[in-house]
Enzyme design. Sequence first.
Site, mmCIF file in Angstrom:
data_model
loop_
_atom_site.group_PDB
_atom_site.id
_atom_site.type_symbol
_atom_site.label_atom_id
_atom_site.label_comp_id
_atom_site.label_asym_id
_atom_site.label_seq_id
_atom_site.Cartn_x
_atom_site.Cartn_y
_atom_site.Cartn_z
ATOM 1 C CB SER A 142 -0.881 0.016 1.248
ATOM 2 O OG SER A 142 -1.536 1.264 1.374
ATOM 3 C CE1 TYR A 157 -4.307 -2.036 5.129
ATOM 4 C CE2 TYR A 157 -3.245 -0.046 4.295
ATOM 5 C CZ TYR A 157 -3.911 -1.240 4.065
ATOM 6 O OH TYR A 157 -4.172 -1.618 2.769
#
Length: 252
Positions: A142, A157
């Site tokens: 990501s 995250y």
Amino acid sequence: MKIAIVSGASSGIGQSTAVQLARRGTGVILTYHGNQAGALETVAMIEKDGGAAVALPLDVGNTTAFPPFREAVAAALRETWQRDTFDFLVNNAGFGQLAMFEDTTEDMFDTLMRVLLKGPYFLTQTMLPLLADGGAIVNTTSNAARHSGLEPGYSAYGSLKGALVVLTRYLAKELSTRGIRVNSVSPGSTRTRIADNAFERFPEVIPGLAAKTALGRLGEPDDIGMFIAALLSEECRWITAQDIEVSGGYNL
């Protein structure tokens, strides 16, 4: 025929990746957790185009499920493709959870860690004996782990996706002796069901994200899925140990 395993392919980027690989003549074993209907939809899309796909259940946050999953994969390879090995592994399954640093609990962190890092680590290890020499692995990371994607609320995250980027490099190093390429792909904001279908629940955030993206829109699953399929292809045979941002120029 090449065979790919794509985890988390019942929707979004995983579904797109499975379909795009199949369109390039690759057989697909795809996994789902909780969304069987979506996985069967993916299979139907592939079969409608003349491809072959098998959907298997898998919780990537539960490592005890990995050995039985390997047996199920081996059976599917024999029955559907008369193969003992597969060629591509796409570690895509995951989920997102927004929480400011001071509000992040140990339980939240541990759940993210099991799915985003421990899962891909040990799933890859478990599947390695069935992965053909000269194959390739792609990990979905990501841009939350990059400067371009730093946004408040993604400390856990983003950190774990960053760890997956580092793992990608180590796998590329260690598996190079078998001719296996390992890369990761870092999507930016993409219209998926991530964070409990956040984009459908909060469509008002989309114009702001599009405004921060150089190419002027939110990413679509095919923007990422097409690239993952391309990265696994022969045209990219000389690329390994890379983390490639696919975000339309987010925060450019």
